[in-house]
Design a protein around this motif. Sequence first.
Motif, PDB file in Angstrom:
ATOM      1  N   THR A  53       0.835  -1.204   0.000  1.00  0.00           N
ATOM      2  CA  THR A  53       0.000   0.000   0.000  1.00  0.00           C
ATOM      3  C   THR A  53       0.873   1.259   0.000  1.00  0.00           C
ATOM      4  N   GLY A  54       1.838   1.240   0.887  1.00  0.00           N
ATOM      5  CA  GLY A  54       2.713   2.417   0.988  1.00  0.00           C
ATOM      6  C   GLY A  54       3.483   2.655  -0.298  1.00  0.00           C
ATOM      7  N   PHE A  55       4.013   1.581  -0.847  1.00  0.00           N
ATOM      8  CA  PHE A  55       4.819   1.692  -2.058  1.00  0.00           C
ATOM      9  C   PHE A  55       3.982   2.226  -3.206  1.00  0.00           C
ATOM     10  N   ARG A  56       2.786   1.649  -3.376  1.00  0.00           N
ATOM     11  CA  ARG A  56       1.938   2.096  -4.473  1.00  0.00           C
ATOM     12  C   ARG A  56       1.571   3.563  -4.292  1.00  0.00           C
ATOM     13  N   SER A  57       1.333   3.961  -3.042  1.00  0.00           N
ATOM     14  CA  SER A  57       0.909   5.351  -2.839  1.00  0.00           C
ATOM     15  C   SER A  57       2.017   6.322  -3.221  1.00  0.00           C
ATOM     16  N   VAL A  58       3.272   5.879  -3.107  1.00  0.00           N
ATOM     17  CA  VAL A  58       4.386   6.763  -3.472  1.00  0.00           C
ATOM     18  C   VAL A  58       4.482   6.876  -4.985  1.00  0.00           C
ATOM     19  N   TYR A  59       4.619   5.735  -5.640  1.00  0.00           N
ATOM     20  CA  TYR A  59       4.945   5.854  -7.061  1.00  0.00           C
ATOM     21  C   TYR A  59       3.742   6.181  -7.927  1.00  0.00           C
ATOM     22  N   ARG A  60       2.542   6.070  -7.359  1.00  0.00           N
ATOM     23  CA  ARG A  60       1.359   6.423  -8.134  1.00  0.00           C
ATOM     24  C   ARG A  60       0.939   7.865  -7.918  1.00  0.00           C
ATOM     25  N   SER A  61       1.622   8.563  -7.025  1.00  0.00           N
ATOM     26  CA  SER A  61       1.310   9.984  -6.863  1.00  0.00           C
ATOM     27  C   SER A  61       2.149  10.769  -7.848  1.00  0.00           C
ATOM     28  N   VAL A  62       1.688  11.975  -8.152  1.00  0.00           N
ATOM     29  CA  VAL A  62       2.426  12.817  -9.098  1.00  0.00           C
ATOM     30  C   VAL A  62       3.812  13.133  -8.540  1.00  0.00           C
ATOM     31  N   SER A  63       3.843  13.556  -7.262  1.00  0.00           N
ATOM     32  CA  SER A  63       5.136  13.943  -6.673  1.00  0.00           C
ATOM     33  C   SER A  63       6.051  12.735  -6.554  1.00  0.00           C
ATOM     34  N   GLY A  64       5.465  11.588  -6.196  1.00  0.00           N
ATOM     35  CA  GLY A  64       6.292  10.386  -6.056  1.00  0.00           C
ATOM     36  C   GLY A  64       6.899   9.959  -7.371  1.00  0.00           C
ATOM     37  N   SER A  65       6.086   9.926  -8.405  1.00  0.00           N
ATOM     38  CA  SER A  65       6.598   9.466  -9.700  1.00  0.00           C
ATOM     39  C   SER A  65       7.604  10.457 -10.275  1.00  0.00           C
ATOM     40  N   LEU A  66       7.313  11.759 -10.092  1.00  0.00           N
ATOM     41  CA  LEU A  66       8.271  12.752 -10.581  1.00  0.00           C
ATOM     42  C   LEU A  66       9.561  12.709  -9.776  1.00  0.00           C
ATOM     43  N   GLY A  67       9.422  12.416  -8.488  1.00  0.00           N
ATOM     44  CA  GLY A  67      10.607  12.282  -7.640  1.00  0.00           C
ATOM     45  C   GLY A  67      11.479  11.133  -8.091  1.00  0.00           C
ATOM     46  N   ILE A  68      10.825  10.015  -8.420  1.00  0.00           N
ATOM     47  CA  ILE A  68      11.589   8.848  -8.897  1.00  0.00           C
ATOM     48  C   ILE A  68      12.247   9.165 -10.234  1.00  0.00           C
ATOM     49  N   LEU A  69      11.503   9.854 -11.108  1.00  0.00           N
ATOM     50  CA  LEU A  69      12.083  10.222 -12.398  1.00  0.00           C
ATOM     51  C   LEU A  69      13.265  11.155 -12.218  1.00  0.00           C
ATOM     52  N   SER A  70      13.124  12.105 -11.299  1.00  0.00           N
ATOM     53  CA  SER A  70      14.221  13.050 -11.032  1.00  0.00           C
ATOM     54  C   SER A  70      15.447  12.312 -10.505  1.00  0.00           C
ATOM     55  N   SER A  71      15.211  11.336  -9.633  1.00  0.00           N
ATOM     56  CA  SER A  71      16.332  10.540  -9.113  1.00  0.00           C
ATOM     57  C   SER A  71      17.023   9.811 -10.248  1.00  0.00           C
ATOM     58  N   GLY A  72      16.222   9.313 -11.170  1.00  0.00           N
ATOM     59  CA  GLY A  72      16.795   8.625 -12.320  1.00  0.00           C
ATOM     60  C   GLY A  72      17.661   9.558 -13.161  1.00  0.00           C
ATOM     61  N   LEU A  73      17.174  10.774 -13.359  1.00  0.00           N
ATOM     62  CA  LEU A  73      17.951  11.741 -14.137  1.00  0.00           C
ATOM     63  C   LEU A  73      19.238  12.111 -13.396  1.00  0.00           C
ATOM     64  N   LEU A  74      19.132  12.185 -12.063  1.00  0.00           N
ATOM     65  CA  LEU A  74      20.323  12.495 -11.264  1.00  0.00           C
ATOM     66  C   LEU A  74      21.365  11.402 -11.425  1.00  0.00           C
ATOM     67  N   PHE A  75      20.952  10.141 -11.377  1.00  0.00           N
ATOM     68  CA  PHE A  75      21.891   9.035 -11.549  1.00  0.00           C
ATOM     69  C   PHE A  75      22.473   9.009 -12.960  1.00  0.00           C
ATOM     70  N   THR A  76      21.664   9.397 -13.925  1.00  0.00           N
ATOM     71  CA  THR A  76      22.162   9.472 -15.298  1.00  0.00           C
ATOM     72  C   THR A  76      23.285  10.505 -15.383  1.00  0.00           C
ATOM     73  N   TRP A  77      23.039  11.672 -14.808  1.00  0.00           N
ATOM     74  CA  TRP A  77      24.071  12.709 -14.807  1.00  0.00           C
ATOM     75  C   TRP A  77      25.311  12.231 -14.048  1.00  0.00           C
ATOM     76  N   LEU A  78      25.068  11.571 -12.887  1.00  0.00           N
ATOM     77  CA  LEU A  78      26.186  11.072 -12.074  1.00  0.00           C
ATOM     78  C   LEU A  78      27.039  10.077 -12.843  1.00  0.00           C
ATOM     79  N   SER A  79      26.387   9.247 -13.644  1.00  0.00           N
ATOM     80  CA  SER A  79      27.158   8.225 -14.382  1.00  0.00           C
ATOM     81  C   SER A  79      28.113   8.882 -15.364  1.00  0.00           C
ATOM     82  N   VAL A  80      27.673   9.978 -15.995  1.00  0.00           N
ATOM     83  CA  VAL A  80      28.567  10.692 -16.915  1.00  0.00           C
ATOM     84  C   VAL A  80      29.665  11.384 -16.114  1.00  0.00           C
ATOM     85  N   TYR A  81      29.278  11.964 -14.971  1.00  0.00           N
ATOM     86  CA  TYR A  81      30.245  12.669 -14.117  1.00  0.00           C
ATOM     87  C   TYR A  81      31.339  11.716 -13.645  1.00  0.00           C
TER      88      TYR A  81
END
Lengths: 292, 227
Positions: free
Chosen positions: B189-217
């Motif tokens: 329940t908790g997990f679904r509530s995070v990734y199914r919310s707008v802020s949660g999903s955007l947060g996860i996407l932002s983290s992904g973009l951060l790791f992408t940048w980090l990998s190049v760095y």
Amino acid sequence: MAKAFECVDVVKTYRDFQLGPLNISLEPGIVLGYIGPNGAGKTTTMHCLSGLVRAEQGRMTIFGRSNDPNSTAWKQDIGYVGDVHVFYERWTGEKNLKFISRFYDNWSDKRALELAKRFELPLQKRARDLSTGNRVKLSLVAALAHSPKLLLLDEPTAGLDPVVRAEVLDTLFEVLEDGERSIFYSTHILSDISRLADELAFIRSGTIILRTAKDDLTGRYRRITFSLEAEDLLIEHASSQEREGTTWQIVTADAGETLKELHELGAEKIQESRMTIDEIAVQILKNRSEKS
Amino acid sequence: MWKLMRAEWQYSRAVLGVTGAFCLLIAAAYCLWGGSESQAGLRAFRVLVIFCVSVVWLFQIIRRQKEAVDRLHRLLPVSQVQAGLFRVLFLTGFWGILMLFFTVGRSIPGGSAGAAALGRDVAAFSGVFLMANGISLISRDHRYTALNRFWMTVVRTMIAIFLVSGYLLFMLHGALANEMGSLMPGFDTGFRSVYRSVSGSLGILSSGLLFTWLSVYVYCRRVDYKE
């Protein structure tokens, strides 16, 4: 004209080895042989110059341009044949060369094909199916086909049979004909470099111990045998000495002075002979006291 | 960088083509005959995409280890930044194309009503993929950087935490949603509530973009490109 390459106070450290501080440069049109035992730092020097490894200190330039990893212009001027030959393994030699050609402004397909033919390189074979010798040849073709101004060759003839080795050396001679190209050539096979090199640099334990013109070296070093009744001898310029009874054999870096000294000591049956580059190199690398 | 991308596509097109075509065929079948139950359809598509990308991702990892590709690229007149971007963007581009088909395929039965949910799902899913892709490259590169022992330990600990708690759980949850829910109801329940919310999903996407940048760095901080 800018130097082909220049290393100023370059240091590269590994866990149990340090290269440098390294100060070495190469003028355009010169072939510099880089000689040293295993683990001396020859390959590390090549890795630093080619950009595969970043030195912790110092600066390196290629024709006046820093070998900055984010700049590509300096790489257009170099051809590198390293200790490891990397390709797209499932592609043929021809396809690998076609891929590499896209990155070089001066690449010539005609030259690449001519070189491949000369080296008898099977271009239709996949890279993973090539023998070690053929991988070396493919690396050489890739390094030479864009007519680089500086060649960095790290034991390029290792793994080649004598016929192809001679062919490679002939090709390198041709590369040098216009007098503008430079070669930095590390090797154990000193007979190769004795034919090709203008200058020789000896490296051991990460430090260059001697740099000299090749002809100067072969002109200076002599093996001298003589007879002398003596228990012990201290000859200036002698880098090694052996004795059997009253017969002595020494290697000297200054034959003229040594002969004078021997005459003064009353030595008899003095005979001097020239030494090969291999023999001289062994003497230099064994003897820590030789200074650059 | 585009020359490297082109070469990589030519070199890998057998694997990309076969797995991509397989995924698209199944997706097309779902769109035409199986898309009436949106939840079941979504899970199935997600499993397909995970399978497809995992195959290509594993292929890239194995090839990287066997063929010293990074070393080859560093010897060519290609800047460090371009080589680093190429490594992370190639698979990301493949993912992007799959996500496009996934989104188009899922919007047909779902219509506009499911668009928001689909968008959040794609964002979260893509974020996790970007994190995994970035982490796999960082874990390969960090040992060749000039980081001291302390920071190496920090980086390795972060990689382990991410792999165990983040990526694996998310993927397992995504693929086996109902089963996970029955095993760990609170988590589900908790997990679904995070990734199914707008802020949660955007947060996860932002983290992904951060790791992408980090990998190049981190790639650009390597002091050694020998393999």
